[in-house]
Enzyme design. Structure first.
Site, PDB file in Angstrom:
ATOM      1  N   MET A   1      -0.217  -3.451   2.446  1.00 23.17           N
ATOM      2  CA  MET A   1      -0.210  -4.520   3.438  1.00 23.17           C
ATOM      3  C   MET A   1       0.356  -3.994   4.753  1.00 23.17           C
ATOM      4  O   MET A   1       0.833  -4.755   5.598  1.00 23.17           O
ATOM      5  CB  MET A   1       0.615  -5.710   2.938  1.00 23.17           C
ATOM      6  CG  MET A   1      -0.003  -6.410   1.748  1.00 23.17           C
ATOM      7  SD  MET A   1       0.543  -8.135   1.565  1.00 23.17           S
ATOM      8  CE  MET A   1       2.295  -7.920   1.343  1.00 23.17           C
ATOM      9  N   GLY A   2       0.315  -2.675   4.918  1.00 22.00           N
ATOM     10  CA  GLY A   2       0.852  -2.086   6.133  1.00 22.00           C
ATOM     11  C   GLY A   2       2.358  -1.949   6.058  1.00 22.00           C
ATOM     12  O   GLY A   2       2.954  -1.980   4.980  1.00 22.00           O
TER      13      GLY A   2
ATOM     14  N   HIS B   1       5.687   3.462   5.100  1.00 25.86           N
ATOM     15  CA  HIS B   1       6.951   4.189   5.051  1.00 25.86           C
ATOM     16  C   HIS B   1       6.811   5.387   4.108  1.00 25.86           C
ATOM     17  O   HIS B   1       5.696   5.712   3.658  1.00 25.86           O
ATOM     18  CB  HIS B   1       8.084   3.261   4.592  1.00 25.86           C
ATOM     19  CG  HIS B   1       7.760   2.488   3.344  1.00 25.86           C
ATOM     20  ND1 HIS B   1       7.580   3.071   2.106  1.00 25.86           N
ATOM     21  CD2 HIS B   1       7.566   1.152   3.144  1.00 25.86           C
ATOM     22  CE1 HIS B   1       7.320   2.147   1.207  1.00 25.86           C
ATOM     23  NE2 HIS B   1       7.282   0.974   1.811  1.00 25.86           N
TER      24      HIS B   1
ATOM     25  N   HIS C   1       4.824   4.998   0.847  1.00 25.42           N
ATOM     26  CA  HIS C   1       3.370   5.058   1.024  1.00 25.42           C
ATOM     27  C   HIS C   1       2.902   6.494   1.261  1.00 25.42           C
ATOM     28  O   HIS C   1       1.844   6.906   0.770  1.00 25.42           O
ATOM     29  CB  HIS C   1       2.940   4.194   2.213  1.00 25.42           C
ATOM     30  CG  HIS C   1       3.197   2.730   2.026  1.00 25.42           C
ATOM     31  ND1 HIS C   1       4.102   2.038   2.780  1.00 25.42           N
ATOM     32  CD2 HIS C   1       2.660   1.835   1.155  1.00 25.42           C
ATOM     33  CE1 HIS C   1       4.108   0.770   2.398  1.00 25.42           C
ATOM     34  NE2 HIS C   1       3.242   0.621   1.415  1.00 25.42           N
TER      35      HIS C   1
ATOM     36  N   LYS D   1       8.088   0.932  -7.771  1.00 30.29           N
ATOM     37  CA  LYS D   1       8.978  -0.120  -7.268  1.00 30.29           C
ATOM     38  C   LYS D   1       8.410  -1.505  -7.574  1.00 30.29           C
ATOM     39  O   LYS D   1       9.140  -2.434  -7.895  1.00 30.29           O
ATOM     40  CB  LYS D   1       9.198   0.021  -5.765  1.00 30.29           C
ATOM     41  CG  LYS D   1      10.176  -1.018  -5.199  1.00 30.29           C
ATOM     42  CD  LYS D   1      10.296  -0.944  -3.706  1.00 30.29           C
ATOM     43  CE  LYS D   1       9.111  -1.558  -3.006  1.00 30.29           C
ATOM     44  NZ  LYS D   1       9.104  -3.055  -3.118  1.00 30.29           N
ATOM     45  N   ASP D   2       7.090  -1.635  -7.488  1.00 33.10           N
ATOM     46  CA  ASP D   2       6.439  -2.902  -7.814  1.00 33.10           C
ATOM     47  C   ASP D   2       5.916  -2.840  -9.254  1.00 33.10           C
ATOM     48  O   ASP D   2       4.712  -2.989  -9.492  1.00 33.10           O
ATOM     49  CB  ASP D   2       5.295  -3.163  -6.826  1.00 33.10           C
ATOM     50  CG  ASP D   2       5.799  -3.271  -5.398  1.00 33.10           C
ATOM     51  OD1 ASP D   2       6.578  -4.194  -5.114  1.00 33.10           O
ATOM     52  OD2 ASP D   2       5.428  -2.425  -4.567  1.00 33.10           O
TER      53      ASP D   2
ATOM     54  N   GLN E   1       3.854  -5.728 -10.637  1.00 31.16           N
ATOM     55  CA  GLN E   1       2.522  -5.702 -10.023  1.00 31.16           C
ATOM     56  C   GLN E   1       1.662  -4.626 -10.659  1.00 31.16           C
ATOM     57  O   GLN E   1       0.462  -4.842 -10.909  1.00 31.16           O
ATOM     58  CB  GLN E   1       2.650  -5.454  -8.521  1.00 31.16           C
ATOM     59  CG  GLN E   1       1.323  -5.355  -7.793  1.00 31.16           C
ATOM     60  CD  GLN E   1       1.510  -5.292  -6.291  1.00 31.16           C
ATOM     61  OE1 GLN E   1       1.717  -6.306  -5.646  1.00 31.16           O
ATOM     62  NE2 GLN E   1       1.455  -4.089  -5.729  1.00 31.16           N
TER      63      GLN E   1
ATOM     64  N   SER F   1      10.889   0.140   1.319  1.00 33.30           N
ATOM     65  CA  SER F   1      10.126  -1.103   1.306  1.00 33.30           C
ATOM     66  C   SER F   1       9.784  -1.471   2.737  1.00 33.30           C
ATOM     67  O   SER F   1      10.574  -1.212   3.659  1.00 33.30           O
ATOM     68  CB  SER F   1      10.951  -2.229   0.667  1.00 33.30           C
ATOM     69  OG  SER F   1      10.345  -3.492   0.888  1.00 33.30           O
TER      70      SER F   1
END
Length: 297
Positions: A35-36, A39, A42, A155-156, A159, A191
């Site tokens: 979602m942009g 960091h 990513h 981290k997710d 999900q 995050s």
């Protein structure tokens, strides 16, 4: 507004049909859905995709259907030009940067339910969140050629479990790769929301990871589940400026609450809380089987 343009060897695509055609070129692709607010976490995903595939795609889309709070949606960090600059530097080949109209030309009616995977922890605190996540990922996954590798961060974790189930249940021919959480030196997980923390309360955010490690060490030291939860709950309540949402010890695969440690092969300690009004999540995994003589790490 839908276009495709070459931007210094990185193509920016806003149209689903154009992306679909671009990816059908026989290459092995990797994708990092985001979602942009990019960091170092990513970057690790992009680096791995670049290393393992012939081409790498990153999606940039703040998905409105996964927010149950309009204030949270409106405050989510957005700096598209900065994000695209990072992706160019990191070696991304294609940026999928759709508009809301492109992703949701009509209001969605379908509902996806993953049972316990989507109703506990984040699902309980943010009703409808995983419905929105899974819906937008279905839209993206349909554009990908078979064999595409999908990169997500630990981290997710919840999900990741939902997405894994989505891929299995709907028969997407995709390969989900889950990479370790990337952390700051003090343990705070990278995050997109970290930029919302004030300099004064930023150090307090590392408490999430410290509580997780404390809980992990207690479990490895032989403490009971009840004692660990009691200690973590009391420790979190003693920290001014921090408000705990939940701390759970669950089966890492099913996300079921654990009753007997000896019955679980992998444990997830998951936490969520507010620091300076910013909601953050984190988790750690413990591999191995308690009570079986297996060394755990």
């Amino acid at each position: 507004d839908n276009y495709s343009k070459l931007d210094l060897n990185m193509e920016v695509i806003r149209d689903k049909k154009i992306l679909l055609s671009r990816l059908r070129n026989g290459k092995r692709w990797g994708i990092v859905p985001t979602m942009g607010g990019l960091h170092a976490g990513h970057k690790g995903l992009i680096d791995k995709s670049v290393q393992e595939n012939e081409g790498t795609v990153c999606s940039l889309f703040v998905n409105p259907t996964q927010f149950n709070n309009s204030a949270d949606y409106n405050s989510y960090p957005r700096d598209w030009e900065k994000d695209k600059k990072y992706l160019r530097e990191w070696g991304c080949d294609i940026v999928f940067f759709p508009s809301e109209q492109e992703m949701y030309p009509v209001a969605p009616r379908i509902e996806l339910n993953f049972g316990r995977l989507s109703s506990c922890m984040e699902g309980k605190s943010r009703p409808g969140h995983f419905q929105g996540v899974s819906l937008v990922l279905c839209k993206i996954f349909h554009l990908l050629p078979p064999g595409t590798r999908v990169y997500m961060g630990q981290k997710d974790w919840q999900q990741c479990r939902v997405v894994s189930q989505l891929i299995d249940d709907l028969g997407f021919f995709l390969d989900l790769r889950i990479l370790p959480t990337v952390r700051h030196p003090d343990g705070l997980a990278y995050s997109s929301r970290n930029v919302l923390l004030s300099p004064k309360t930023r150090p307090l955010a590392s408490l999430l990871y410290k509580l997780l490690i404390h809980g992990k060490n207690m479990l490895l030291g032989g403490e009971s589940l009840e004692k660990v939860k009691e200690k973590i709950l009391s420790s979190s309540s003693e920290s001014a400026g921090f408000r705990l949402d939940y701390f759970e010890i669950v089966d890492a695969y099913t996300l079921e609450i654990i009753t007997f440690l000896s019955e679980v092969d992998q444990i997830c300690l998951a936490i969520a809380g507010w620091v300076d009004g910013v909601r953050l999540i984190d988790n750690v995994l413990i591999e191995g089987k308690f009570g079986s003589g297996t060394k755990m790490s």
